[in-house]
Design a protein around this motif. Structure first.
Motif, PDB file in Angstrom:
ATOM      1  N   ARG A  10       0.835  -1.202   0.000  1.00 23.97           N
ATOM      2  CA  ARG A  10       0.000   0.000   0.000  1.00 23.97           C
ATOM      3  C   ARG A  10       0.876   1.260   0.000  1.00 23.97           C
ATOM      4  N   TYR A  11       1.950   1.213   0.756  1.00 24.92           N
ATOM      5  CA  TYR A  11       2.877   2.349   0.797  1.00 24.92           C
ATOM      6  C   TYR A  11       3.492   2.568  -0.590  1.00 24.92           C
ATOM      7  N   TYR A  12       3.850   1.479  -1.251  1.00 31.16           N
ATOM      8  CA  TYR A  12       4.417   1.554  -2.596  1.00 31.16           C
ATOM      9  C   TYR A  12       3.401   2.174  -3.566  1.00 31.16           C
ATOM     10  N   ILE A  13       2.139   1.735  -3.463  1.00 26.25           N
ATOM     11  CA  ILE A  13       1.083   2.291  -4.317  1.00 26.25           C
ATOM     12  C   ILE A  13       0.982   3.799  -4.102  1.00 26.25           C
ATOM     13  N   CYS A  14       1.011   4.206  -2.839  1.00 24.35           N
ATOM     14  CA  CYS A  14       0.909   5.630  -2.497  1.00 24.35           C
ATOM     15  C   CYS A  14       2.048   6.434  -3.132  1.00 24.35           C
ATOM     16  N   SER A  35      -6.757  -4.842 -11.647  1.00 29.44           N
ATOM     17  CA  SER A  35      -8.013  -4.537 -10.954  1.00 29.44           C
ATOM     18  C   SER A  35      -7.809  -4.460  -9.438  1.00 29.44           C
ATOM     19  N   THR A  36      -6.829  -5.184  -8.921  1.00 26.05           N
ATOM     20  CA  THR A  36      -6.534  -5.133  -7.481  1.00 26.05           C
ATOM     21  C   THR A  36      -6.069  -3.737  -7.102  1.00 26.05           C
ATOM     22  N   VAL A  37      -5.166  -3.188  -7.889  1.00 28.03           N
ATOM     23  CA  VAL A  37      -4.650  -1.844  -7.621  1.00 28.03           C
ATOM     24  C   VAL A  37      -5.763  -0.814  -7.809  1.00 28.03           C
ATOM     25  N   SER A  38      -6.520  -0.963  -8.866  1.00 31.53           N
ATOM     26  CA  SER A  38      -7.611  -0.032  -9.136  1.00 31.53           C
ATOM     27  C   SER A  38      -8.637  -0.046  -8.002  1.00 31.53           C
ATOM     28  N   HIS A  43     -11.349   2.158  -3.273  1.00 30.23           N
ATOM     29  CA  HIS A  43     -11.913   1.931  -1.937  1.00 30.23           C
ATOM     30  C   HIS A  43     -11.311   2.840  -0.866  1.00 30.23           C
ATOM     31  N   ASN A  44     -10.117   3.339  -1.110  1.00 28.59           N
ATOM     32  CA  ASN A  44      -9.389   4.005  -0.029  1.00 28.59           C
ATOM     33  C   ASN A  44      -8.956   5.428  -0.346  1.00 28.59           C
ATOM     34  N   ASN A  49      -8.310  12.835  -5.328  1.00 28.46           N
ATOM     35  CA  ASN A  49      -7.231  11.985  -5.843  1.00 28.46           C
ATOM     36  C   ASN A  49      -6.232  11.573  -4.766  1.00 28.46           C
ATOM     37  N   ASP A  50      -6.603  11.689  -3.522  1.00 32.05           N
ATOM     38  CA  ASP A  50      -5.662  11.402  -2.437  1.00 32.05           C
ATOM     39  C   ASP A  50      -5.785   9.956  -1.966  1.00 32.05           C
ATOM     40  N   TYR A  51      -4.719   9.209  -2.146  1.00 32.02           N
ATOM     41  CA  TYR A  51      -4.641   7.841  -1.639  1.00 32.02           C
ATOM     42  C   TYR A  51      -3.653   7.862  -0.483  1.00 32.02           C
ATOM     43  N   ASP A  52      -4.099   7.441   0.682  1.00 32.96           N
ATOM     44  CA  ASP A  52      -3.271   7.435   1.888  1.00 32.96           C
ATOM     45  C   ASP A  52      -3.073   5.989   2.314  1.00 32.96           C
ATOM     46  N   SER A  53      -1.844   5.508   2.272  1.00 30.91           N
ATOM     47  CA  SER A  53      -1.578   4.094   2.558  1.00 30.91           C
ATOM     48  C   SER A  53      -1.926   3.712   4.000  1.00 30.91           C
TER      49      SER A  53
END
Length: 154
Positions: A10-14, A35-38, A43-44, A49-53
Motif C-alpha cells: 500500500r505504501y508503494y502504491i501511495c 483490478s486489485t490496484v484499481s 476503496h481508499n 485523488n488522495d490515496y493514503d496508505s
C-alpha cells in the motif's frame, strides 16, 4: 485463498501514484492484477485523488475484522455478557453458563459461543480466560489414570 495487500504494498502504491506511475505498472511491479490496484485506490481515497496508505491499511484491517467477527458472540446483549462474566466469576464452565442462561434469562447460547467471546476478550487484553475453571483446557489429560480398572497391572 484470498491474498491481501500488505502495508508495504500500500505504501508503494501511495508513492507511485504521487509520482504519476500508471496503475498497470504498479500492478506489474507488485505482481497483482490491475483490478486489485484499481480497487484498492477506489476503496481508499480520501478526497478527489488522495490515496493514503495508512488510512487504506486501517480501513482494510477493519473490513477484515468485521468480516471475521460476524461471529455469534457479537450478538450478545449487555445482559448476556454480564451473565457470562458473573458465571465465570462463580467458576462456572461455559457449558454450565450456557445451560443456566437458558433457564435464568430465557436466552439460548452455545458454550462454543462463550468460548469465542472469552478468546476474543483475551486477544484484546482481557482477563476472562483466567476465570475459566480449567483455564480453557477442555480435556484433562491423564484423567483415565485414576479410574478403577479391574485386574489392572501397573
Amino acid at each position: 485463498m484470498a491474498k491481501h495487500l500488505t502495508r508495504e504494498q500500500r505504501y508503494y502504491i501511495c508513492l507511485e501514484i504521487a509520482r504519476g506511475v500508471t496503475q498497470a505498472n504498479i500492478a506489474r511491479v507488485l505482481k497483482v492484477d490491475r483490478s486489485t490496484v484499481s480497487r484498492e485506490i477506489k476503496h481508499n481515497q480520501r478526497g478527489e485523488n488522495d490515496y493514503d496508505s495508512d488510512y487504506a491499511h486501517k480501513k482494510s484491517s477493519l473490513r477484515r475484522y468485521k468480516a471475521s467477527s460476524g461471529k455469534a458472540f457479537n450478538k450478545l446483549t449487555k445482559r448476556m455478557t454480564k451473565y457470562i462474566i458473573d458465571g465465570l466469576k462463580q467458576k462456572w464452565s461455559p457449558e454450565v453458563i450456557s445451560g443456566r442462561m437458558k433457564i435464568d434469562l430465557g436466552k439460548t447460547i452455545s458454550h462454543e459461543t462463550i468460548y469465542q467471546y472469552i478468546k476474543h476478550d483475551k486477544c484484546n487484553g482481557g482477563k476472562l480466560s483466567k476465570l475459566l475453571p480449567h483455564r480453557g483446557k477442555k480435556y484433562r489429560y491423564g484423567a483415565a489414570k485414576h479410574t478403577n480398572i479391574i485386574d489392572r497391572i501397573d
